[in-house]
Design an enzyme around this catalytic site. Structure first.
Site, PDB file in Angstrom:
ATOM      1  N   LYS A  97       0.814  -1.211   0.000  1.00 50.80           N
ATOM      2  CA  LYS A  97       0.000   0.000   0.000  1.00 50.80           C
ATOM      3  C   LYS A  97       0.853   1.269   0.000  1.00 50.80           C
ATOM      4  CE  LYS A  97      -4.234  -1.967   1.810  1.00 50.80           C
ATOM      5  NZ  LYS A  97      -3.881  -3.393   2.062  1.00 50.80           N
TER       6      LYS A  97
HETATM    7  C1  LIG Z   1      -4.557  -4.437   1.421  1.00 51.52           C
HETATM    8  C2  LIG Z   1      -3.818  -5.727   1.368  1.00 51.52           C
HETATM    9  C3  LIG Z   1      -4.208  -6.773   0.502  1.00 51.52           C
HETATM   10  C4  LIG Z   1      -5.422  -6.679  -0.392  1.00 51.52           C
HETATM   11  O1  LIG Z   1      -5.260  -5.744  -1.429  1.00 51.52           O
HETATM   12  P1  LIG Z   1      -6.526  -5.220  -2.275  1.00 51.52           P
HETATM   13  O2  LIG Z   1      -6.018  -4.159  -3.148  1.00 51.52           O
HETATM   14  O3  LIG Z   1      -7.509  -4.728  -1.247  1.00 51.52           O
HETATM   15  O4  LIG Z   1      -7.058  -6.400  -3.014  1.00 51.52           O
HETATM   16  C5  LIG Z   1      -3.420  -7.912   0.475  1.00 51.52           C
HETATM   17  N1  LIG Z   1      -2.344  -8.058   1.274  1.00 51.52           N
HETATM   18  C6  LIG Z   1      -1.944  -7.090   2.127  1.00 51.52           C
HETATM   19  C7  LIG Z   1      -0.751  -7.309   2.987  1.00 51.52           C
HETATM   20  C8  LIG Z   1      -2.659  -5.882   2.205  1.00 51.52           C
HETATM   21  O5  LIG Z   1      -2.266  -4.929   3.061  1.00 51.52           O
END
Ligand SMILES: *Cc1c(COP(=O)(O)O)cnc(C)c1O
Length: 448
Positions: A97
């Site tokens: 993210k």
């Molecule tokens: C947010 C997140 C996901 C999921 O990602 P999306 O874009 O919501 O599908 C998967 N793994 C981790 C570690 C995350 O922080």
């Protein structure tokens, strides 16, 4: 709508998600792009979609965001033979993210500086989003961030990543309730339009188009270096990360297959297998960032799937909201290139153990879901291309699950300097009841 407005408002005026009017086809640029560095490529992709920021300023924002990553390749691709792992966890909070939120925080600051406005970002989190958003905007001018999370409902480490941030524009609100309470407070606070306008509330969740855009860069980067059309395995929750890959296909970049990986919360895997989108109950798992039943970004995919007809998307979503179920009824597969695969907790742990034994490589539980899904999909489709598995978090973010899966040998892997150096003495938070008025009063009293 100009790009800057899409970034600042998040949602379309009718409550739907924003999508670009078209996806530029880049097939004839791919050969030239092969020469570009990761950052240069990301700059090129941003320039295609951003119509109201001077190119030099935009380039500077994108380049600066990636200085927050501590690996020289930013997103290294680790070759384990049968498959590759794209490590997206070298940013400040150790999850993928950071890629989008480091850019988004800088975009906010730039746009607000230009317009002379302020923005108060309000978000709800049960884990990774909160810290990545906080690190994206900490110390930036003209904006504050208020993060609601369930008091006692995150791991201690996740809470410390949010609260041990000394910047005055960061406010952590520990709500005496569940994550659902936090989300419903958030929704109803945004629903109070007078309050939203007066206090200039903004959002950073994955519905923000700039987040998807930022994530497209690493998929293109991998595709440019692949010998055959790439196969991507993506651990999925809100459908944001995998939608970025699908958007890249929309731009004419060759991609072979997509493995959509979920944990027990398998609504999306079921949808892509059967065409039926049916709500289930939320299961708590060792991959908590994927413990989601209703995925906001799916609307963007449906828009493409329905020939860019927003009315069909509206009908589908309205049916789903009303009855908890909606279906694709044109007799065709949802997407012939997407394999939806669910992996349960026992198999996730077994995968972490197996990959550690075979390759000496330690996975976080989310990444393990993706790798196991890729293995299962390969055994059924017989596709020979080594898949590129997206590593969404560093294993040190989930020490309990890692130690449980691979035992004390994991001791090294569950440490990372940026987590070990978090100082509990710096932690600041405010505990509030699960009550919208209390949250609104706090925001009122703490905006500048
Ligand atoms: C947010 C997140 C996901 C999921 O990602 P999306 O874009 O919501 O599908 C998967 N793994 C981790 C570690 C995350 O922080």
């Amino acid at each position: 709508m100009p790009f800057s407005q899409a970034v600042l408002t998040g949602l379309a005026p009718d409550g739907g998600l924003l999508v670009p009017e078209w996806f530029p086809n880049v097939a004839d640029r791919l050969a030239a792009w092969r020469e570009l560095s990761f950052v240069e490529l990301a700059q090129e992709i941003f320039r295609l979609y951003v119509d109201d920021i001077a190119p030099d300023d935009l380039d500077a924002i994108v380049a600066d965001a990636f200085t927050a990553f501590d690996h020289p390749d930013i997103a290294p691709l680790v070759d384990l033979g049968d498959f590759k792992v794209l490590e997206l966890f070298h940013g400040p909070t150790l999850s993928f993210k950071d890629v989008a939120l480091q850019i988004l925080g800088r975009l906010f600051e730039y746009l607000l500086g230009r317009s002379g406005e302020r923005l108060n970002i309000v978000g709800a989190t049960s884990g990774d989003t909160g810290s990545a958003a906080i690190y994206g905007v900490r110390g930036r001018e003209n904006l504050s961030i208020f993060v609601l999370y369930p008091n006692g409902g995150t791991s201690e480490l996740q809470e410390l990543q949010m609260t041990a941030v000394p910047d005055a524009n960061v406010h952590c609100l520990a709500i005496e309730g569940s994550f659902d309470d936090c989300q419903s407070i958030l929704k109803s606070t945004f629903g109070d339009l007078a309050f939203k306008t007066e206090y200039r509330l903004g959002a950073v969740n994955s519905i923000n188009w700039a987040r998807v855009l930022a994530q497209m860069s690493y998929y293109v980067h991998v595709c440019l270096r692949a010998e055959a059309p790439a196969v991507f395995a993506v651990p999925t929750g809100n459908f944001g990360n995998i939608f970025a890959a699908i958007a890249v296909r929309e731009m004419g970049v060759p991609i072979g297959r997509f493995v959509l990986a979920t944990n027990e919360n398998d609504i999306l895997a079921r949808f892509f297998r059967t065409g039926v989108y049916r709500r289930g109950v939320v299961h708590r798992t060792i991959s908590p960032s994927m413990d989601i039943q209703v995925s906001s970004n799916l609307e963007r995919f449906l828009w493409l799937r329905f020939g860019r007809d927003p009315e069909r998307v509206k009908r589908f979503m309205a049916e789903f909201l009303k009855s908890g179920e909606a279906a694709i009824d044109d007799g065709k597969p949802v997407d012939a290139c997407v394999d939806g695969v669910a992996v349960n907790m026992a198999n996730t742990k077994a995968t972490m153990r197996d990959i550690h034994e075979r390759y000496g490589y330690v996975l976080d539980p989310h990444t393990a879901v993706g790798i196991q899904a890729a293995r299962l999909a390969a055994s059924t489709s017989g596709n020979g291309t080594a898949p590129v598995c997206i590593a969404t978090a560093h294993p040190a973010k989930f020490p309990e699950a890692v130690v449980e899966a691979i035992g004390s040998q994991a001791r090294e892997a569950v440490h990372h300097p940026s987590l070990d150096s978090l100082d509990p003495a710096l932690a600041r938070r405010t505990v509030l009841p699960a009550d919208r008025e209390a949250v609104m009063a706090y925001i009122r009293g703490n905006t500048t």
